[in-house]
Design a protein around this motif. Sequence first.
Motif, PDB file in Angstrom:
ATOM      1  N   LYS A   1       1.174  -0.846   0.153  1.00 18.47           N
ATOM      2  CA  LYS A   1       0.350  -0.465  -0.395  1.00 18.47           C
ATOM      3  C   LYS A   1       0.913   1.086   0.223  1.00 18.47           C
TER       4      LYS A   1
ATOM      5  N   THR B   1       2.624   7.769 -10.564  1.00 22.24           N
ATOM      6  CA  THR B   1       1.432   7.231  -9.708  1.00 22.24           C
ATOM      7  C   THR B   1       1.490   5.920 -10.391  1.00 22.24           C
ATOM      8  N   ARG B   2       1.178   6.305 -11.128  1.00 19.34           N
ATOM      9  CA  ARG B   2       0.467   4.666 -12.177  1.00 19.34           C
ATOM     10  C   ARG B   2       1.342   3.992 -12.639  1.00 19.34           C
TER      11      ARG B   2
ATOM     12  N   VAL C   1      -6.063   3.097  -9.863  1.00 18.02           N
ATOM     13  CA  VAL C   1      -5.438   4.275  -8.077  1.00 18.02           C
ATOM     14  C   VAL C   1      -5.825   4.802  -8.074  1.00 18.02           C
ATOM     15  N   THR C   2      -6.549   4.780  -6.434  1.00 21.19           N
ATOM     16  CA  THR C   2      -7.380   5.828  -6.186  1.00 21.19           C
ATOM     17  C   THR C   2      -7.094   6.839  -6.091  1.00 21.19           C
ATOM     18  N   TRP C   3      -7.964   8.283  -6.617  1.00 19.64           N
ATOM     19  CA  TRP C   3      -6.949   9.717  -6.937  1.00 19.64           C
ATOM     20  C   TRP C   3      -7.601  10.373  -5.672  1.00 19.64           C
ATOM     21  N   ILE C   4      -7.199  11.000  -5.145  1.00 10.42           N
ATOM     22  CA  ILE C   4      -7.755  11.429  -3.819  1.00 10.42           C
ATOM     23  C   ILE C   4      -7.935  13.078  -3.666  1.00 10.42           C
TER      24      ILE C   4
ATOM     25  N   VAL D   1      -1.488  -1.616  -3.957  1.00 14.54           N
ATOM     26  CA  VAL D   1      -3.040  -0.802  -3.398  1.00 14.54           C
ATOM     27  C   VAL D   1      -1.980   1.138  -3.700  1.00 14.54           C
TER      28      VAL D   1
ATOM     29  N   ASP E   1      -7.392   3.867 -13.793  1.00 22.08           N
ATOM     30  CA  ASP E   1      -8.074   2.934 -13.690  1.00 22.08           C
ATOM     31  C   ASP E   1      -8.136   2.301 -11.921  1.00 22.08           C
TER      32      ASP E   1
ATOM     33  N   ILE F   1      -2.608   4.948  -4.290  1.00 15.67           N
ATOM     34  CA  ILE F   1      -3.470   5.814  -3.748  1.00 15.67           C
ATOM     35  C   ILE F   1      -2.628   7.429  -4.157  1.00 15.67           C
TER      36      ILE F   1
ATOM     37  N   ARG G   1      -6.671  10.757 -13.959  1.00 17.26           N
ATOM     38  CA  ARG G   1      -7.942  10.484 -14.080  1.00 17.26           C
ATOM     39  C   ARG G   1      -7.938   9.519 -15.650  1.00 17.26           C
TER      40      ARG G   1
END
Length: 244
Positions: free
Chosen positions: A39, A51-52, A83-86, A60, A81, A62, A75
């Motif tokens: 993670k 990130t990707r 990755v969790t983007w915040i 995981v 898809d 983020i 995005r």
Amino acid sequence: MTLDPYGDEELVELYDVDNPAGDDHDYFREVADTLGATKVIDLGCGTGLLTRSLVKPGRVVIGIDPSPTMLNFARRQPGADAVTWIDGDASAIAATGDVELVVSSGNTMMHVSDDDLPSALKSCAGALRSGGVITFESRNPAVRAWESWTRQATYGERDTPAGHLREWVEVTEVDGGRVVFDAHNLFDDGHDAVYTTTVYFRTAEEITAALEAAGFGAVTIQGGWHNEPATRDSRLLIFHATKQ
């Protein structure tokens, strides 16, 4: 961090051209793989290029960034898809205590103000498990890089998908380690998209003290992406610290 330093959709598409993957991305991926991290948080992920690339089976990833424009671009990219983007800054990090690694590239930590740095590092610590790692780079103030951020030294012209562009950087304020500069993006129609950015140059001792106050130990500092020793002349200071 600056709220949205890339609020122009046309200009954000140039970010990865101007900031391609390099030795820094190799370094962060190697840290993740060496830890066997399952993670990972990328704080200040921007367009998500690094990130990707951190995505792999069983991991995981983020990405967190305060620029909606950059995240919207991220995005839309291949592999996004996974990755969790915040949308947010360090305060958006959940204190889950199960993250193995927090990375922060592109001098992101320099965009965090002196007032916000303690809470930002504590947020990172709250996400990490005991023994988890944070790593990031910051410019060495002893090199005084801002002195070369002038129109004369940085001016350039190029053709882009957004049209012909004239670009330069000018420092407008220096107050100790706090440096404010304007990035000019002048189009042929006369429109000058100016982005004002504030960065904070901090010594190795100042950053080490902030890390230790946030609950990190075993702080090491490198002077380059290939384990070079940190010296007074090192352009970058690369920090690696472990949550106690």
